[in-house]
Design a protein around this motif. Structure first.
Motif, PDB file in Angstrom:
ATOM      1  N   MET A   1       3.788  -7.766   7.000  1.00 24.96           N
ATOM      2  CA  MET A   1       3.435  -8.856   7.908  1.00 24.96           C
ATOM      3  C   MET A   1       3.279 -10.132   7.092  1.00 24.96           C
ATOM      4  O   MET A   1       2.756 -10.103   5.991  1.00 24.96           O
TER       5      MET A   1
ATOM      6  N   GLU B   1       1.233 -12.440   2.425  1.00 29.42           N
ATOM      7  CA  GLU B   1       1.771 -11.297   3.132  1.00 29.42           C
ATOM      8  C   GLU B   1       0.901 -10.069   2.952  1.00 29.42           C
ATOM      9  O   GLU B   1       0.087  -9.995   2.045  1.00 29.42           O
ATOM     10  N   GLN B   2       1.070  -9.131   3.842  1.00 30.34           N
ATOM     11  CA  GLN B   2       0.342  -7.870   3.750  1.00 30.34           C
ATOM     12  C   GLN B   2       1.263  -6.713   4.080  1.00 30.34           C
ATOM     13  O   GLN B   2       2.043  -6.789   5.029  1.00 30.34           O
TER      14      GLN B   2
ATOM     15  N   ALA C   1       1.951  -3.782   5.937  1.00 23.91           N
ATOM     16  CA  ALA C   1       1.367  -3.251   7.177  1.00 23.91           C
ATOM     17  C   ALA C   1       1.516  -1.742   7.260  1.00 23.91           C
ATOM     18  O   ALA C   1       0.677  -1.061   7.828  1.00 23.91           O
ATOM     19  N   GLY C   2       2.582  -1.220   6.700  1.00 23.94           N
ATOM     20  CA  GLY C   2       2.788   0.217   6.790  1.00 23.94           C
ATOM     21  C   GLY C   2       3.657   0.757   5.667  1.00 23.94           C
ATOM     22  O   GLY C   2       4.453   0.032   5.076  1.00 23.94           O
TER      23      GLY C   2
ATOM     24  N   ILE D   1      -5.866   1.889  11.080  1.00 26.28           N
ATOM     25  CA  ILE D   1      -5.745   1.078   9.864  1.00 26.28           C
ATOM     26  C   ILE D   1      -6.756  -0.056   9.907  1.00 26.28           C
ATOM     27  O   ILE D   1      -7.445  -0.336   8.925  1.00 26.28           O
ATOM     28  N   ALA D   2      -6.878  -0.679  11.070  1.00 27.42           N
ATOM     29  CA  ALA D   2      -7.861  -1.751  11.215  1.00 27.42           C
ATOM     30  C   ALA D   2      -9.271  -1.223  10.991  1.00 27.42           C
ATOM     31  O   ALA D   2     -10.100  -1.880  10.360  1.00 27.42           O
ATOM     32  N   LEU D   3      -9.513  -0.023  11.476  1.00 23.82           N
ATOM     33  CA  LEU D   3     -10.819   0.602  11.277  1.00 23.82           C
ATOM     34  C   LEU D   3     -11.100   0.788   9.787  1.00 23.82           C
ATOM     35  O   LEU D   3     -12.188   0.474   9.298  1.00 23.82           O
TER      36      LEU D   3
ATOM     37  N   LEU E   1      -9.786  -0.892   7.322  1.00 23.91           N
ATOM     38  CA  LEU E   1      -9.972  -2.200   6.672  1.00 23.91           C
ATOM     39  C   LEU E   1     -11.316  -2.828   7.023  1.00 23.91           C
ATOM     40  O   LEU E   1     -11.889  -3.565   6.229  1.00 23.91           O
ATOM     41  N   GLY E   2     -11.788  -2.537   8.226  1.00 21.03           N
ATOM     42  CA  GLY E   2     -13.000  -3.197   8.688  1.00 21.03           C
ATOM     43  C   GLY E   2     -14.285  -2.507   8.283  1.00 21.03           C
ATOM     44  O   GLY E   2     -15.330  -3.144   8.220  1.00 21.03           O
ATOM     45  N   THR E   3     -14.211  -1.206   8.004  1.00 19.78           N
ATOM     46  CA  THR E   3     -15.464  -0.478   7.794  1.00 19.78           C
ATOM     47  C   THR E   3     -15.610   0.178   6.425  1.00 19.78           C
ATOM     48  O   THR E   3     -16.710   0.557   6.057  1.00 19.78           O
TER      49      THR E   3
ATOM     50  N   GLY F   1      -5.975  -3.968   1.596  1.00 19.63           N
ATOM     51  CA  GLY F   1      -6.842  -5.140   1.567  1.00 19.63           C
ATOM     52  C   GLY F   1      -7.597  -5.272   0.256  1.00 19.63           C
ATOM     53  O   GLY F   1      -8.730  -5.746   0.230  1.00 19.63           O
TER      54      GLY F   1
ATOM     55  N   GLN G   1     -16.501   0.640  15.004  1.00 18.91           N
ATOM     56  CA  GLN G   1     -15.978  -0.708  14.855  1.00 18.91           C
ATOM     57  C   GLN G   1     -15.481  -1.210  16.206  1.00 18.91           C
ATOM     58  O   GLN G   1     -14.841  -0.467  16.943  1.00 18.91           O
TER      59      GLN G   1
ATOM     60  N   GLY H   1      -7.323  -7.556   6.372  1.00 20.55           N
ATOM     61  CA  GLY H   1      -6.856  -7.238   5.032  1.00 20.55           C
ATOM     62  C   GLY H   1      -6.686  -8.431   4.119  1.00 20.55           C
ATOM     63  O   GLY H   1      -6.718  -8.288   2.904  1.00 20.55           O
TER      64      GLY H   1
END
Lengths: 262, 262
Positions: free
Chosen positions: A96, A103-104, A106-107, A173-175, A177-179, A221, B104, B178
């Motif tokens: 992304m 950039e990151q 993503a997968g 994935i967001a989980l 990165l977030g936790t 991240g 989250q 991220g």
DNA sequence: CGGATGTTTGAGTAATATCAACTGTGGTGG
DNA sequence: CCACCACAGTTGATATTACTCAAACATCCG
């Protein structure tokens, strides 16, 4: 016929010179596309399309097989969306891009995964797919997918599941990165990879990472130095054994414990 | 597919007693469901189903209107998946749960958004939806959606777009988590909200947050104190004006600049 | 009005990023 | 075939960010 849309002029990967890239993607399909020689006969696992069980369906779905060399770009952000891609062999990353140029990853995609669905919404890909090693992908033109789905209700449902699963995966994935803290992220990355290799019939204990420390860091991240330090620490703690990109899981329970620890 | 790892039996929400939840969701639909009184007549915006343009389609799609009170749970992780839900008015959060009990906030959903698609893959919801204020949602039974999609190719395509858009949105949340620092996350959260309110015809300059600092923090991968400090700082720097949950954007350019800054 | 919940702010700490030096390694060209 | 070069990875010292713990204050409801 269909190949025209999949021919890209490949620019330098990551802004520098590219060692392995080719100017043109080669379509290696034969008059009748066949996956009999594929490492996974059931290449389109998520869609449950098996060439032997349903050769006709299969033939209508896959328009071309494309061979990619390491660093080749399958599609880029901004490209017009025309097809999904099933990975036959090798591996890809999807990337992304932010507005400001960063950039990151993503997968990280393995054989039998289908990528590109993020592009349907606006007929434009929002991320970029790059081969991490010499790979082969099947092109699944979306108009064919739509037609098949319309005819075959079971196929339609599998398609919905494919999309839904992608949503759930992105969410987890967001989980992550977030936790999670750095060590937990790396541990779950490794366990997730192991599980996915296992499903595909590969060793879930020992595998070769096809991404650099920087790419792994980007996906999790984290900075590359942090990833490197964690690999070293996990190695010292006998959780894994690392030698460059070759990773051997020694203590899964320990890794799981690490993730569960608050 | 790796969703299996994300299926959990749901514990009580936040481990404690739930103040506002009701044992049974009340169906407030009338014999003929109508959205004429809805703040957005085109409630199913993502699916582009307008009651006036296509009353018949509309009637077949929506089975019930459900009224939720603040804190009510629309579905929980582990619930059998049967329907998607369109938010008519009010707002919801969706919450992902980890194996070890932490959680989250995965999404903050406004009127005319459709939620629940993550449940299709395994016929089980992987996250939980909770009303953030008194709200109303339309229930869209998935078997009806499937039937309609089968008949109507245009509707089918809108459905694909709905899914694809969800994937892209989740991806950009992951990108945010991220790659951005705390201040950038909060800034993009505020700008994203503003834009979504704008699309819905509300003020994009001044709005009321329906989430606590803790929930916002959870969504952004931050602690509540960090969120609170950032609100205060943004206020001091005249980027925004905050009084509790009422936020007024004063300097969008400044906020955008903040995000772009490396 | 009063308790519960939510918010703000401060001080100290832990985690991760940054900067920097150095080491391995694989591919390329002399 | 070897030397070199670019790139990838490791490791250390330091800086920065965000978290934790704690106390005071505000707000919302019943």
């Amino acid at each position: 016929m269909q190949t025209a849309t999949h021919i890209h002029v490949v620019p330098p990967f990551r802004g520098g010179t590219v060692k392995f890239s080719q100017p043109v993607l080669r379509d290696v399909s034969r008059p009748t596309v066949s996956c009999l020689g594929c490492s996974l006969r059931k290449i389109c696992m998520p869609l449950d399309v098996d060439e032997l069980d349903a050769p006709e369906l299969f033939g209508r779905l896959v328009s071309a097989r494309v061979r990619l060399r390491k660093g080749d770009v399958l599609f880029r952000a901004g490209d017009r969306f025309t097809a999904l891609y099933g990975i036959r062999m090798g591996s890809c990353k999807t990337v992304m891009l932010t507005d400001d140029g960063s950039e990151q990853v993503a997968g990280y995609h393995l054989p039998a995964e289908i990528i590109g669905a993020e592009g349907i919404a606006n007929d434009v890909h929002v991320s970029q797919a790059v081969a991490l090693e010499d790979s082969e992908v099947c092109t699944l033109p979306f108009d064919r997918i739509e037609a098949l789905a319309h005819e075959d209700v079971a196929f339609q449902r599998r398609l919905y599941r494919l999309f839904s699963d992608a949503i759930a995966r992105e969410r987890s994935i967001a989980l992550m990165l977030g936790t999670m803290r750095a060590e937990q992220r790396l541990a779950s990355f490794l366990l997730d990879l192991a599980q996915r290799y296992h499903v595909r019939g590969y060793s879930s204990t020992e595998f070769v990472l096809r991404m650099t420390r920087e790419e792994i860091g980007s996906h999790l991240g984290l900075k590359l130095e942090t990833v490197s330090r964690l690999f070293s620490r996990f190695d010292v703690e006998r959780l894994i054994q690392v030698r460059g990109r070759v990773v051997k899981l020694l203590d899964r329970i320990g890794l799981q414990h690490l993730i569960a620890a608050s």
